[in-house]
Design an enzyme around this catalytic site. Structure first.
Site, short mmCIF file in Angstrom:
data_model
loop_
_atom_site.label_atom_id
_atom_site.label_comp_id
_atom_site.label_asym_id
_atom_site.label_seq_id
_atom_site.Cartn_x
_atom_site.Cartn_y
_atom_site.Cartn_z
N HIS A 199 46.20 29.70 47.63
CA HIS A 199 47.62 29.89 47.29
C HIS A 199 48.39 29.85 48.61
O HIS A 199 48.42 30.84 49.34
CB HIS A 199 47.84 31.24 46.62
CG HIS A 199 47.06 31.44 45.35
ND1 HIS A 199 47.63 31.30 44.10
CD2 HIS A 199 45.78 31.79 45.12
CE1 HIS A 199 46.72 31.55 43.15
NE2 HIS A 199 45.59 31.86 43.75
N HIS A 238 49.60 38.34 50.80
CA HIS A 238 50.72 39.21 50.45
C HIS A 238 51.08 40.00 51.72
O HIS A 238 50.23 40.19 52.59
CB HIS A 238 50.34 40.20 49.35
CG HIS A 238 50.11 39.54 48.01
ND1 HIS A 238 51.14 39.21 47.16
CD2 HIS A 238 48.96 39.17 47.39
CE1 HIS A 238 50.64 38.65 46.06
NE2 HIS A 238 49.32 38.61 46.17
N HIS A 291 40.50 26.45 46.04
CA HIS A 291 41.27 27.52 45.41
C HIS A 291 42.04 28.31 46.47
O HIS A 291 41.55 29.32 46.98
CB HIS A 291 40.31 28.44 44.64
CG HIS A 291 41.00 29.40 43.73
ND1 HIS A 291 40.39 29.94 42.62
CD2 HIS A 291 42.25 29.94 43.75
CE1 HIS A 291 41.24 30.76 41.99
NE2 HIS A 291 42.36 30.78 42.67
N ASP A 306 40.10 31.74 46.97
CA ASP A 306 41.27 32.35 46.32
C ASP A 306 42.19 32.99 47.36
O ASP A 306 42.75 34.06 47.13
CB ASP A 306 40.83 33.37 45.26
CG ASP A 306 41.95 33.71 44.28
OD1 ASP A 306 43.09 33.22 44.49
OD2 ASP A 306 41.71 34.47 43.33
O1 DOR Z 1 44.31 38.26 43.18
C1 DOR Z 1 44.93 37.26 42.85
N1 DOR Z 1 45.98 36.83 43.56
N2 DOR Z 1 44.54 36.60 41.76
C2 DOR Z 1 45.28 35.60 41.24
O2 DOR Z 1 44.94 35.09 40.21
C3 DOR Z 1 46.54 35.17 41.90
C4 DOR Z 1 46.55 35.55 43.32
C5 DOR Z 1 47.92 35.47 43.91
O3 DOR Z 1 48.56 34.43 43.78
O4 DOR Z 1 48.36 36.45 44.52
#
Ligand code: DOR
Length: 442
Positions: free
Chosen positions: A63, A308, A61, A304
């Protein structure tokens, strides 16, 4: 004399059937032998005495934000961080800009890995209101680990919120579907109660327990009706974990490292750097998550990883971005949990190797056994080290775990028989490949 390309000598190997001190022989990128290889010879030998040899750890998981804003994260930096953090494979989420929702973008992403990925990569395809009919064929494209459905809104524009559309998604295809489960209607209904600049801990008041529980209860009712296997990502409440125990014939469960490590005190300490979806909650839920690790309810632990920019995290709540970096820190922190006696190394391997391989149907991964890919994470359970922000490779440059002292650290990672990371250094060029899945073509 028998010869191998690589022999790992004398490590405590975490095998599917227990921990055994043994040698491992590798030939042509795969595990060729387990046992006493004293009389065998290899071009490359690694002395693993005093260390543990794990199958290559997988973070299912992450990104990696590619395509997106390279000043925050990209595939090259994210996978390099993964490797330095002791992982050998990651599964990459589709809520990029633009998102990965069609054949063309899947093909682009598969090609893009070449020469850029430092670890192997599985690829999620995103469900949207426009591609429901195509999901049945998209999920069979090579290297697709799963369809990802955002049933509650988060970062990006992917959202399938209503029951009729969710049922249509479940009736399009047959592989296990991964869900972000928060009830979108409750989220939107309660949003006006909150105003800009309120304390960050309101994140868990807005996206409350009921919001997560309602989402999961609705998904399980639809999964039962359609018979479609489900994987609920980042389960964050005691209530959902209790509910899901009645759906084990259909549903597998992911819990995040963050929900096993942080509680609501983090909002006061970290402000926006504690904000993620679903939110960090109070200690009752953390205790329930550990109980669910102990009793086998949890199949997978992931990070996860969701970078950012600092500017986006420092906006006032609720305008601040949700998501925390984690791909580089999940292994040290899980090893620290092992050292603290919260789980065994065997259970860690179950959650980060065998679990992901089983849930997603990855082939050749997740198991220290003859014929499997020669992916290894070698860890020193005596090594003590503190996580520092300067260590983080992701361009956004921060971690919510700065200052966390860990006992247990990944000291080497081997990718299909080649040493790819040793003592905090990456070795050679990016050699990551796309992960294969039994039910996908190719
Ligand atoms: O906190 C999160 N950030 N939860 C998510 O489901 C997506 C993720 C993101 O892509 O920033």
């Amino acid at each position: 004399m028998t010869s191998y390309d690589l022999i790992l000598r004398g490590g405590a190997c975490v095998l599917p059937w227990g921990v055994e001190t043994t040698d491992v022989g590798v030939r042509e990128g795969r595990i060729a032998a387990l046992g006493d290889l004293r009389t065998a010879h290899a071009a490359n030998e690694v002395d693993c005495r005093g260390l543990h040899v794990l199958p290559g750890l997988i973070d299912a998981h992450v990104h990696l934000r590619d395509p997106g804003d390279p000043a925050v994260e990209d595939l090259s930096h994210g996978t390099r961080g993964a490797l330095l953090g002791g992982l050998t494979a990651v599964f990459d989420m589709p809520n990029t800009a633009p998102s990965i929702t069609d054949r063309e973008r899947l093909d682009w992403k598969r090609g893009y890995l070449d020469g850029r990925a430092w670890v192997d990569v599985g690829i999620y395809v995103g469900a949207s209101m426009r591609n429901i009919g195509e999901l049945a064929s998209l999920e069979l494209q090579p290297n697709v680990c799963a369809v990802k459905v955002f049933a509650g809104s988060s970062t990006g524009d992917l959202l399938v919120a209503d029951d009729a559309s969710l049922e249509a998604v479940m009736r399009s295809g047959r592989r296990r579907i991964c869900y972000h489960s928060e009830d979108e209607y409750r989220l939107q209904e309660r949003k006006p109660q909150f105003t800009s600049g309120m304390p960050h801990r309101n994140h868990m008041v807005w996206r409350d327990v009921e919001c997560a529980f309602l989402g999961t209860r609705r998904l399980m009712a639809l999964a039962r009706r359609t018979g479609r296997p489900a994987h609920i990502l980042h389960v964050s409440t005691a209530e959902e974990l209790d509910h899901l125990r009645d759906f084990r014939d259909l549903c597998t469960v992911e819990v995040l490292l963050n929900h096993l490590t942080q509680t609501d005190e983090a909002y006061d300490r970290l402000g926006g750097y504690a904000v993620m979806n679903p939110p960090i909650r109070d200690e009752r839920h953390m205790r329930a998550a550990w109980a669910a690790v102990a009793d086998g309810t949890v199949d997978v632990v992931g990070s996860d990883h969701a970078p950012h920019s600092r500017a986006a995290k420092e906006r006032p709540w609720p305008d601040c971005a949700a998501g925390l970096t984690g791909v580089q820190t999940i292994v040290p922190l899980m090893l620290d949990h092992v050292s603290a006696g919260r789980l065994s190394l065997s259970r860690l391997v179950d959650l980060m190797c065998a679990g992901p391989a089983r849930v997603y149907g990855a082939t050749g991964k997740g198991r220290l056994a003859a014929g499997y890919d020669a992916d290894f994470t070698i860890v020193d359970m005596k090594k003590q080290r503190t996580i520092e922000e300067s260590w983080i490779v992701s361009p956004c440059g921060w971690t919510p775990f700065a200052g966390h002292a860990c006992t247990g650290w990944p000291v080497m990672a081997i990718l299909r028989g080649e040493v790819a990371m040793r003592e905090d250094e990456v070795i050679g060029a990016p050699r990551g490949q796309a992960v294969r899945f039994a039910e996908a073509r190719g």
